[in-house]
Structure formats: structure tokens, C-alpha cells
Design a protein around this motif. Structure first.
Motif, PDB file in Angstrom:
ATOM      1  N   GLY A  36       0.786  -1.379   0.027  1.00 21.16           N
ATOM      2  CA  GLY A  36       0.007  -0.049  -0.030  1.00 21.16           C
ATOM      3  C   GLY A  36       0.806   1.218   0.052  1.00 21.16           C
ATOM      4  O   GLY A  36       0.687   2.310  -0.949  1.00 21.16           O
ATOM      5  N   ILE A  69       0.842   4.229  -3.020  1.00 20.30           N
ATOM      6  CA  ILE A  69       0.443   5.568  -2.801  1.00 20.30           C
ATOM      7  C   ILE A  69       1.648   6.506  -2.972  1.00 20.30           C
ATOM      8  O   ILE A  69       1.524   7.733  -3.666  1.00 20.30           O
ATOM      9  N   ILE A 126     -12.113  -7.661   2.549  1.00 22.73           N
ATOM     10  CA  ILE A 126     -13.718  -7.030   2.443  1.00 22.73           C
ATOM     11  C   ILE A 126     -14.480  -8.522   2.633  1.00 22.73           C
ATOM     12  O   ILE A 126     -15.465  -8.170   3.538  1.00 22.73           O
ATOM     13  N   GLY A 155     -12.222   0.126  -2.495  1.00 24.89           N
ATOM     14  CA  GLY A 155     -11.481  -1.040  -2.915  1.00 24.89           C
ATOM     15  C   GLY A 155     -12.219  -2.109  -3.780  1.00 24.89           C
ATOM     16  O   GLY A 155     -11.635  -2.390  -4.837  1.00 24.89           O
ATOM     17  N   GLY A 162      -8.666   5.985  -5.956  1.00 20.51           N
ATOM     18  CA  GLY A 162      -7.262   5.462  -5.657  1.00 20.51           C
ATOM     19  C   GLY A 162      -6.672   6.459  -4.796  1.00 20.51           C
ATOM     20  O   GLY A 162      -6.129   6.037  -3.730  1.00 20.51           O
ATOM     21  N   ALA A 163      -6.847   7.785  -5.105  1.00 18.41           N
ATOM     22  CA  ALA A 163      -5.988   8.937  -4.318  1.00 18.41           C
ATOM     23  C   ALA A 163      -6.593   8.867  -2.967  1.00 18.41           C
ATOM     24  O   ALA A 163      -5.784   9.056  -1.938  1.00 18.41           O
ATOM     25  N   HIS A 211      -8.665   6.728  -1.159  1.00 20.38           N
ATOM     26  CA  HIS A 211      -7.940   5.373  -0.639  1.00 20.38           C
ATOM     27  C   HIS A 211      -6.729   5.288  -0.019  1.00 20.38           C
ATOM     28  O   HIS A 211      -6.421   4.940   1.114  1.00 20.38           O
ATOM     29  N   GLY A 212      -5.800   5.653  -0.813  1.00 20.97           N
ATOM     30  CA  GLY A 212      -4.419   5.775  -0.804  1.00 20.97           C
ATOM     31  C   GLY A 212      -3.860   6.560   0.235  1.00 20.97           C
ATOM     32  O   GLY A 212      -3.099   6.108   1.395  1.00 20.97           O
ATOM     33  N   PHE A 213      -4.281   7.811   0.261  1.00 22.59           N
ATOM     34  CA  PHE A 213      -4.017   8.768   1.243  1.00 22.59           C
ATOM     35  C   PHE A 213      -4.458   8.843   2.695  1.00 22.59           C
ATOM     36  O   PHE A 213      -3.852   8.845   3.752  1.00 22.59           O
TER      37      PHE A 213
END
Lengths: 128, 139
Positions: A31, A35, A87, B25, B92-93, B95-97
Motif C-alpha cells: 500500500g 501511494i 472485504i 477497494g 485511488g488517491a 483510498h491511498g492517502f
């Protein structure tokens, strides 16, 4: 706020959490990898198009190299399959009983998919 | 040892982000599937290698397939794929941050530093979203 934990490194290394623990660690690493490097790739794309900086080209050259693609591809495929496992287990808590089996199932999906793609990508790269 | 304070269960920020992480997700898995199947329908089998197909699957941007042997870029660069990309950038951004925030906050216990971290991550999140949206709409 989380609890302050004071666990010595030795005790942490001796902790035997097994498959789910390694999945948790790899989920974090993959992860963070995504990111940091994908956000960088987006910013580099913006940089090439709008700012014209050499740093953006330098960044994307590394990002698009075979080794980096193999790394980021593993991050994506592992994080995706492990995320699906999380999930499923969160949605149907009764399945927690089979959490070890879920880890085996997960690797049975991740390894062949990753290995096949990686093999083909390496072969193409060597063949030019 | 003093008993710790546990946030009240309910619709608080942490619960909402927990829920968002699961939903986004699952949404990204679905978007990847749409990109993958879409590429195969548009003839990916005959015009590109597996690495290029994967790049498209992760992010259906026309720049990702520009160097392959596709005869015509038109089906790969249109409003439909732009919407797919915008959704992916947003999910994506965010969820990621949020994930980065969760990981870092496990190592930061002072309230002031936590607030500073949240502000920095919020700014980075907005910059990434802005750059991503701009790229999608101009490429």
C-alpha cells in the motif's frame, strides 16, 4: 488515537502470527509502495506535460523500467487480492473460522497470476 | 493502567473512512475488470503485449497504450474511458492517502503532530487529485 505500544524489536521478531501477519505486513508495504510511487507518477506525468521539468522525465524513466514495473505490479496484484480477502472476511464474519484457508487461497491466486505476468514481461524485455 | 477512551460507535469519521476503504477497494477491483475486459473487446490480444495490457488495466489512459501496435487510438481515448479514469483517480488517491494517514498515525501520538500530519496529507491529496484530473481531461 491508538494505544502507545512499547514492544521491543526482539519480541516483535519472535512473534509468530503466521500467514495473516505476513499478509498484514505485505498489505502495508504494498500500500505504501503504491501511494508513494503512483502519486509520484501522476505528479511526474503532470510535470512532463505542464512544467517540462527534467525531474519528471528522470522519475518516469525509473518508474517505467522493468524492475520497477515488476515491483509495482506485485504491489498492485497482492494489495488487490488481499484487499478482496479483507472485504470478504469483514462482510461475512462467520468466515473468520477459515482465515488460514483464505491465506492459502490468496497465495494460490496471487503467485500464478504474478509469476505468469512477470515471466512474460521479462521474456519480452530480453527479446527486445 | 488507566482505561483508554474508545470513540463512541456510530457514524464517526473513522467509521466512515473504514467503510469508504472497503467500498472504494471493491469499486477499484470492478473498474480494473471493466478496463481489462474492455481492452480485450477492443482487440488488445492482437495489438499489444501483456505488460501494456496490465498498464491499461490499472489505469485506462490512452498514453499507456500509445507505444503499442493499435491501429487507431480513437476507441481508447474517449469520454467513457475518461470517466473510468476520473473514478479511478478519485477512489485511488482517496483510498491511498487515507491509508497513509492510518499507517502514520499509528506512530504519532501527540494531538498537535497528528493535526499537522492530517493537514499535510490533505494538501498532498488535493494536489494529486488536481494533477490527476487535469491529466485525464487533457490526454
Amino acid at each position: 488515537m491508538t494505544l502507545p505500544r512499547r514492544v521491543p524489536l526482539g519480541a516483535a521478531l519472535r512473534y509468530r502470527g503466521g500467514g495473516p501477519m505476513w499478509a498484514w505486513i505485505l498489505h502495508r508495504i504494498s500500500g505504501l509502495g503504491m501511494i508513494l510511487f503512483i502519486a509520484g507518477h501522476v505528479l511526474a506525468g503532470f510535470g512532463i506535460q505542464q512544467l517540462g521539468g527534467d525531474w519528471a522525465i528522470w522519475y518516469n524513466t525509473i518508474y517505467e523500467s522493468l524492475y520497477f514495473q515488476l515491483f509495482i505490479y506485485f504491489c498492485v496484484i497482492f494489495h488487490a487480492v488481499n484487499g478482496a480477502r479483507i472485504i470478504i472476511l469483514d462482510t461475512w464474519p462467520a468466515l473468520i473460522k477459515f482465515q488460514r484457508e483464505f491465506i492459502w487461497l490468496e497465495w494460490a491466486i496471487v503467485l500464478p497470476v504474478y509469476a505468469l505476468t512477470a515471466w512474460i514481461m521479462i521474456q519480452r524485455s530480453l527479446g527486445g | 493502567m488507566k482505561p483508554r477512551k474508545v470513540p463512541t460507535p456510530g457514524w464517526n469519521f473513522e467509521y466512515l473512512m473504514w467503510l469508504f476503504t472497503r467500498i472504494s477497494g471493491a469499486a477499484m477491483l470492478l473498474l480494473a475488470l471493466i478496463g481489462f475486459v474492455g481492452a480485450l473487446i477492443m482487440g488488445a490480444r492482437y495489438h499489444m503485449d501483456l505488460g501494456t495490457l496490465m498498464r491499461w488495466t490499472f489505469f485506462p489512459n490512452p498514453n499507456h497504450v500509445l507505444n503499442s501496435d493499435i491501429p487507431d487510438i480513437a476507441p481508447w481515448a474517449n469520454a467513457y474511458w475518461q470517466i473510468m479514469q476520473l473514478l479511478l483517480v478519485f477512489f485511488g488517491a482517496t483510498h491511498g492517502f487515507n491509508g497513509l494517514r492510518l499507517v502514520l498515525e499509528e506512530y504519532i501520538h501527540s494531538w498537535g503532530w497528528q493535526l499537522a500530519l492530517r493537514l499535510v496529507l490533505m494538501i498532498l491529496w488535493l494536489i494529486t487529485l488536481g494533477a490527476g484530473f487535469f491529466l485525464v481531461l487533457t490526454s
